[in-house]
Motif scaffolding. Structure first.
Motif, PDB file in Angstrom:
ATOM      1  N   PHE A  47      -9.443 -17.123  -1.631  1.00 36.42           N
ATOM      2  CA  PHE A  47      -8.605 -18.250  -1.182  1.00 36.42           C
ATOM      3  C   PHE A  47      -8.292 -18.173   0.309  1.00 36.42           C
ATOM      4  CE2 PHE A  47      -7.297 -18.320  -5.754  1.00 36.42           C
ATOM      5  CZ  PHE A  47      -7.773 -19.581  -6.026  1.00 36.42           C
ATOM      6  N   ALA A  48      -8.598 -17.033   0.915  1.00 34.58           N
ATOM      7  CA  ALA A  48      -8.339 -16.807   2.349  1.00 34.58           C
ATOM      8  C   ALA A  48      -6.875 -17.032   2.701  1.00 34.58           C
ATOM      9  CB  ALA A  48      -9.251 -17.677   3.211  1.00 34.58           C
ATOM     10  N   ILE A  49      -5.990 -16.520   1.853  1.00 32.93           N
ATOM     11  CA  ILE A  49      -4.550 -16.550   2.138  1.00 32.93           C
ATOM     12  C   ILE A  49      -4.118 -15.084   2.188  1.00 32.93           C
ATOM     13  CG2 ILE A  49      -2.284 -17.330   1.331  1.00 32.93           C
ATOM     14  CD1 ILE A  49      -3.692 -19.842   1.333  1.00 32.93           C
ATOM     15  N   TYR A  50      -3.707 -14.642   3.372  1.00 32.72           N
ATOM     16  CA  TYR A  50      -3.484 -13.212   3.580  1.00 32.72           C
ATOM     17  C   TYR A  50      -2.053 -12.934   4.037  1.00 32.72           C
ATOM     18  CZ  TYR A  50      -8.568 -13.525   4.013  1.00 32.72           C
ATOM     19  OH  TYR A  50      -9.892 -13.790   3.798  1.00 32.72           O
TER      20      TYR A  50
ATOM     21  N   ARG B 244      -9.307  -3.104 -12.807  1.00 31.48           N
ATOM     22  CA  ARG B 244      -9.987  -4.410 -12.861  1.00 31.48           C
ATOM     23  C   ARG B 244      -9.033  -5.519 -12.460  1.00 31.48           C
ATOM     24  NH1 ARG B 244     -13.298  -2.055 -16.747  1.00 31.48           N
ATOM     25  NH2 ARG B 244     -11.722  -2.112 -18.353  1.00 31.48           N
ATOM     26  N   SER B 245      -7.812  -5.426 -12.977  1.00 27.83           N
ATOM     27  CA  SER B 245      -6.798  -6.423 -12.653  1.00 27.83           C
ATOM     28  C   SER B 245      -6.540  -6.454 -11.136  1.00 27.83           C
ATOM     29  CB  SER B 245      -5.533  -6.069 -13.430  1.00 27.83           C
ATOM     30  OG  SER B 245      -4.495  -6.884 -13.099  1.00 27.83           O
TER      31      SER B 245
ATOM     32  N   ILE C 169       0.650  -2.736 -18.231  1.00 25.97           N
ATOM     33  CA  ILE C 169      -0.583  -3.423 -17.821  1.00 25.97           C
ATOM     34  C   ILE C 169      -0.448  -4.928 -18.092  1.00 25.97           C
ATOM     35  CG2 ILE C 169      -1.842  -2.949 -19.997  1.00 25.97           C
ATOM     36  CD1 ILE C 169      -3.513  -2.953 -16.639  1.00 25.97           C
TER      37      ILE C 169
ATOM     38  N   MET D 108      -0.300 -10.814 -11.656  1.00 29.64           N
ATOM     39  CA  MET D 108      -1.546 -11.176 -10.980  1.00 29.64           C
ATOM     40  C   MET D 108      -1.849 -12.663 -11.186  1.00 29.64           C
ATOM     41  SD  MET D 108      -5.129 -11.520 -11.551  1.00 29.64           S
ATOM     42  CE  MET D 108      -5.731 -10.593 -12.933  1.00 29.64           C
TER      43      MET D 108
ATOM     44  N   ASN E  27      -9.293 -12.415  -5.307  1.00 28.70           N
ATOM     45  CA  ASN E  27      -8.711 -13.773  -5.274  1.00 28.70           C
ATOM     46  C   ASN E  27      -8.110 -14.071  -3.904  1.00 28.70           C
ATOM     47  OD1 ASN E  27      -9.339 -14.515  -7.837  1.00 28.70           O
ATOM     48  ND2 ASN E  27      -7.392 -13.897  -8.727  1.00 28.70           N
ATOM     49  N   MET E  28      -7.398 -13.078  -3.370  1.00 32.12           N
ATOM     50  CA  MET E  28      -6.779 -13.271  -2.057  1.00 32.12           C
ATOM     51  C   MET E  28      -7.863 -13.512  -1.005  1.00 32.12           C
ATOM     52  SD  MET E  28      -4.023 -10.857  -0.224  1.00 32.12           S
ATOM     53  CE  MET E  28      -2.761 -10.983  -1.441  1.00 32.12           C
TER      54      MET E  28
ATOM     55  N   ASN F 178     -10.928 -16.441   7.573  1.00 33.59           N
ATOM     56  CA  ASN F 178      -9.867 -17.408   7.276  1.00 33.59           C
ATOM     57  C   ASN F 178     -10.399 -18.655   6.574  1.00 33.59           C
ATOM     58  OD1 ASN F 178      -7.646 -16.004   8.072  1.00 33.59           O
ATOM     59  ND2 ASN F 178      -7.741 -16.677  10.198  1.00 33.59           N
ATOM     60  N   PHE F 179     -11.690 -18.644   6.243  1.00 30.23           N
ATOM     61  CA  PHE F 179     -12.258 -19.726   5.433  1.00 30.23           C
ATOM     62  C   PHE F 179     -12.440 -19.210   4.004  1.00 30.23           C
ATOM     63  CE2 PHE F 179     -13.526 -20.802   9.697  1.00 30.23           C
ATOM     64  CZ  PHE F 179     -13.411 -22.177   9.740  1.00 30.23           C
ATOM     65  N   PRO F 180     -12.221 -20.056   3.021  1.00 25.51           N
ATOM     66  CA  PRO F 180     -12.438 -19.610   1.633  1.00 25.51           C
ATOM     67  C   PRO F 180     -13.904 -19.227   1.409  1.00 25.51           C
ATOM     68  CG  PRO F 180     -11.257 -21.698   1.682  1.00 25.51           C
ATOM     69  CD  PRO F 180     -11.715 -21.433   3.080  1.00 25.51           C
TER      70      PRO F 180
ATOM     71  N   TYR G 156      -5.702  -3.181  -3.556  1.00 23.05           N
ATOM     72  CA  TYR G 156      -5.085  -3.782  -4.743  1.00 23.05           C
ATOM     73  C   TYR G 156      -5.447  -3.030  -6.025  1.00 23.05           C
ATOM     74  CZ  TYR G 156      -2.731  -7.487  -2.356  1.00 23.05           C
ATOM     75  OH  TYR G 156      -1.848  -8.164  -1.559  1.00 23.05           O
TER      76      TYR G 156
ATOM     77  N   ARG H  85      -0.740  -7.787 -15.253  1.00 23.11           N
ATOM     78  CA  ARG H  85      -1.652  -8.933 -15.390  1.00 23.11           C
ATOM     79  C   ARG H  85      -0.905 -10.251 -15.189  1.00 23.11           C
ATOM     80  NH1 ARG H  85      -6.769  -7.732 -18.348  1.00 23.11           N
ATOM     81  NH2 ARG H  85      -7.481  -6.149 -16.895  1.00 23.11           N
TER      82      ARG H  85
ATOM     83  N   LEU I 167      -1.505 -18.636  -4.773  1.00 31.75           N
ATOM     84  CA  LEU I 167      -2.546 -18.671  -3.739  1.00 31.75           C
ATOM     85  C   LEU I 167      -3.371 -19.949  -3.865  1.00 31.75           C
ATOM     86  CD1 LEU I 167      -3.993 -15.031  -3.904  1.00 31.75           C
ATOM     87  CD2 LEU I 167      -2.554 -15.981  -2.121  1.00 31.75           C
TER      88      LEU I 167
ATOM     89  N   ARG J 117       2.638 -14.839   2.852  1.00 32.53           N
ATOM     90  CA  ARG J 117       1.186 -14.934   3.064  1.00 32.53           C
ATOM     91  C   ARG J 117       0.845 -16.225   3.778  1.00 32.53           C
ATOM     92  NH1 ARG J 117       0.360 -12.525  -2.688  1.00 32.53           N
ATOM     93  NH2 ARG J 117       0.553 -10.356  -2.094  1.00 32.53           N
ATOM     94  N   ARG J 118      -0.205 -16.139   4.570  1.00 36.99           N
ATOM     95  CA  ARG J 118      -0.523 -17.275   5.425  1.00 36.99           C
ATOM     96  C   ARG J 118      -1.998 -17.651   5.308  1.00 36.99           C
ATOM     97  NH1 ARG J 118       1.245 -17.209  11.736  1.00 36.99           N
ATOM     98  NH2 ARG J 118       3.314 -16.959  10.849  1.00 36.99           N
ATOM     99  N   GLY J 119      -2.259 -18.946   5.407  1.00 40.26           N
ATOM    100  CA  GLY J 119      -3.648 -19.416   5.365  1.00 40.26           C
ATOM    101  C   GLY J 119      -3.820 -20.613   6.281  1.00 40.26           C
ATOM    102  N   LYS J 120      -5.061 -20.965   6.532  1.00 48.12           N
ATOM    103  CA  LYS J 120      -5.340 -22.065   7.446  1.00 48.12           C
ATOM    104  C   LYS J 120      -6.469 -22.921   6.899  1.00 48.12           C
ATOM    105  CE  LYS J 120      -7.124 -22.913  12.083  1.00 48.12           C
ATOM    106  NZ  LYS J 120      -7.822 -22.315  13.235  1.00 48.12           N
TER     107      LYS J 120
ATOM    108  N   THR K  77      -2.024 -15.473  -8.277  1.00 51.85           N
ATOM    109  CA  THR K  77      -3.258 -16.258  -8.106  1.00 51.85           C
ATOM    110  C   THR K  77      -2.944 -17.752  -8.129  1.00 51.85           C
ATOM    111  OG1 THR K  77      -4.496 -14.512  -9.191  1.00 51.85           O
ATOM    112  CG2 THR K  77      -5.584 -16.636  -9.022  1.00 51.85           C
TER     113      THR K  77
ATOM    114  N   ARG L  90      -3.639 -22.948  -1.052  1.00 53.03           N
ATOM    115  CA  ARG L  90      -4.925 -23.366  -0.484  1.00 53.03           C
ATOM    116  C   ARG L  90      -5.157 -24.850  -0.737  1.00 53.03           C
ATOM    117  NH1 ARG L  90      -7.895 -22.877   3.433  1.00 53.03           N
ATOM    118  NH2 ARG L  90      -7.407 -20.672   3.368  1.00 53.03           N
TER     119      ARG L  90
ATOM    120  N   VAL M  24      -9.504  -7.955  -9.158  1.00 57.63           N
ATOM    121  CA  VAL M  24      -9.526  -9.431  -9.237  1.00 57.63           C
ATOM    122  C   VAL M  24      -8.456 -10.017  -8.313  1.00 57.63           C
ATOM    123  CG1 VAL M  24      -9.079 -11.388 -10.782  1.00 57.63           C
ATOM    124  CG2 VAL M  24     -10.504  -9.507 -11.549  1.00 57.63           C
ATOM    125  N   GLN M  25      -7.298  -9.365  -8.282  1.00 59.15           N
ATOM    126  CA  GLN M  25      -6.215  -9.847  -7.416  1.00 59.15           C
ATOM    127  C   GLN M  25      -6.636  -9.805  -5.940  1.00 59.15           C
ATOM    128  OE1 GLN M  25      -2.571  -7.834  -8.205  1.00 59.15           O
ATOM    129  NE2 GLN M  25      -1.362  -9.171  -6.907  1.00 59.15           N
TER     130      GLN M  25
END
Lengths: 168, 145
Positions: A59-62, A47-48, B28, B35, A55-56, A78-80, A131, B32, B42, B97-100, B39, B46, A51-52
């Motif tokens: 947020f569209a951060i790869y 589950r953890s 665990i 994670m 989330n990625m 590339n859009f959230p 993940y 967590r 990230l 990590r990369r975003g736009k 998050t 953003r 979610v991870q």
């Protein structure tokens, strides 16, 4: 008439019988409890990880390589976007002699109304599954048993694979 | 006499169970925590990219002479970052990590010696300035300090 002194402590036969029975039950059930506990920990890790991964995606951060691929051919990713993990289902395939462990397949149900194209869903689903496997592997410290994609992921008594994500 | 101190069997048994539970859940818990930290990074990345994109769009739509001052944060969470922009969007990279964040297409003036796209460095302040040159809108990015 002889009198009995009670200064040394006594236990009844009934008590010894009860303790004996409880011990036998504990010994027999401990293995089962241990299995259930391990599966419980693995599911918490799954589950953890889910979610991870989601989330990625949200947020569209790869990682750079994925980002460049998406920028050239899957611009929408590339859009959230809103992605929600609904549940993770387990399917027990029984004991697998190749891995010498019980094989469990994990199937994740995801809700993402903004992502409709199959190729986009495949990319996001693969990341969620990656993940999930990674989180299980790190939780049980079994990096030495698996490959770079953490496929399959191992715990002491189980081997985990992931099925394609089900989009709802 | 009760001067030497005693441990009851119940206490020792409970302690044993607690230690067993702790050792099996410690991994665990650490997973967590990691994670949550990722998050957070990230989310901040953003947020920063969208903030810069929003500022450029505002300057663009504000017309000739409109300007906004941007203060860049020193880092994202506990990681360094790189942020750069070109005429189609704002790019951010942190922790591999990369975003736009996309912007309305507009010409952006930058010093070509900085390479393709203008880099906004951490912990610096920049002015985004809208100037109309020969009928074309250009957004100037000027390093204040």
């Amino acid at each position: 008439m002889k009198s009995f002194r009670d200064s040394k402590g006594q236990i009844t036969i009934e008590f010894i019988l009860w303790v004996g029975m409880i011990l036998v039950i504990i010994v027999y059930s401990s293995s089962m409890v241990d299995d259930a506990h391990e599966l419980n920990i693995a599911m918490a890790a799954a589950r953890s990880g889910a979610v991870q991964g989601s989330n990625m995606n949200s947020f569209a951060i790869y990682p750079e390589r994925a980002f460049l691929e998406y920028e050239s051919s899957k611009e929408r990713l590339n859009f959230p976007s809103s992605i929600k993990i609904l549940r993770i289902e387990t399917i027990n395939y029984g004991f697998n002699s190749t891995y010498n462990r019980t094989r469990i397949q994990l199937r994740t149900h995801v809700y993402a109304p903004g992502i409709t194209q199959k190729t986009y869903r495949d990319s996001l689903g693969s990341r969620i599954n990656y993940y999930i496997r990674r989180s299980i592997t790190h939780t049980f410290q079994t990096q030495n048993l698996t490959n770079n994609l953490y496929n399959p992921a191992f715990s002491s008594k189980y081997v985990f694979t992931t099925a394609n994500v089900i989009w709802i | 006499m009760d001067q030497q101190g005693y441990l009851t069997v119940e206490f020792m048994f409970t302690l044993l169970v607690i230690i067993f539970m702790m050792t099996s859940t410690i991994n665990i818990i650490s997973e967590r925590m990691q994670m949550v930290s990722e998050t957070e990074n990230l989310s901040e990345a953003r947020h920063l990219a969208e903030n810069v994109a929003s500022a450029i769009n505002k300057v663009n739509s504000g017309g000739n002479g409109h300007e906004i001052t941007l203060k860049m944060p020193p880092n994202i969470g506990d990681s360094n970052y790189q942020l750069w922009l070109n005429s189609s969007g704002v790019y951010i990279e942190s922790g591999g990590r990369r975003g736009k964040a996309t912007i309305y297409p507009v010409r952006i003036w930058f010093n070509p010696s900085f390479g393709p796209g203008y880099r906004l460095l951490p912990n610096r302040t920049y002015r985004l300035l809208n100037r109309k040159v020969q009928g074309n809108t250009i957004i100037y990015v000027i390093n204040v300090r």
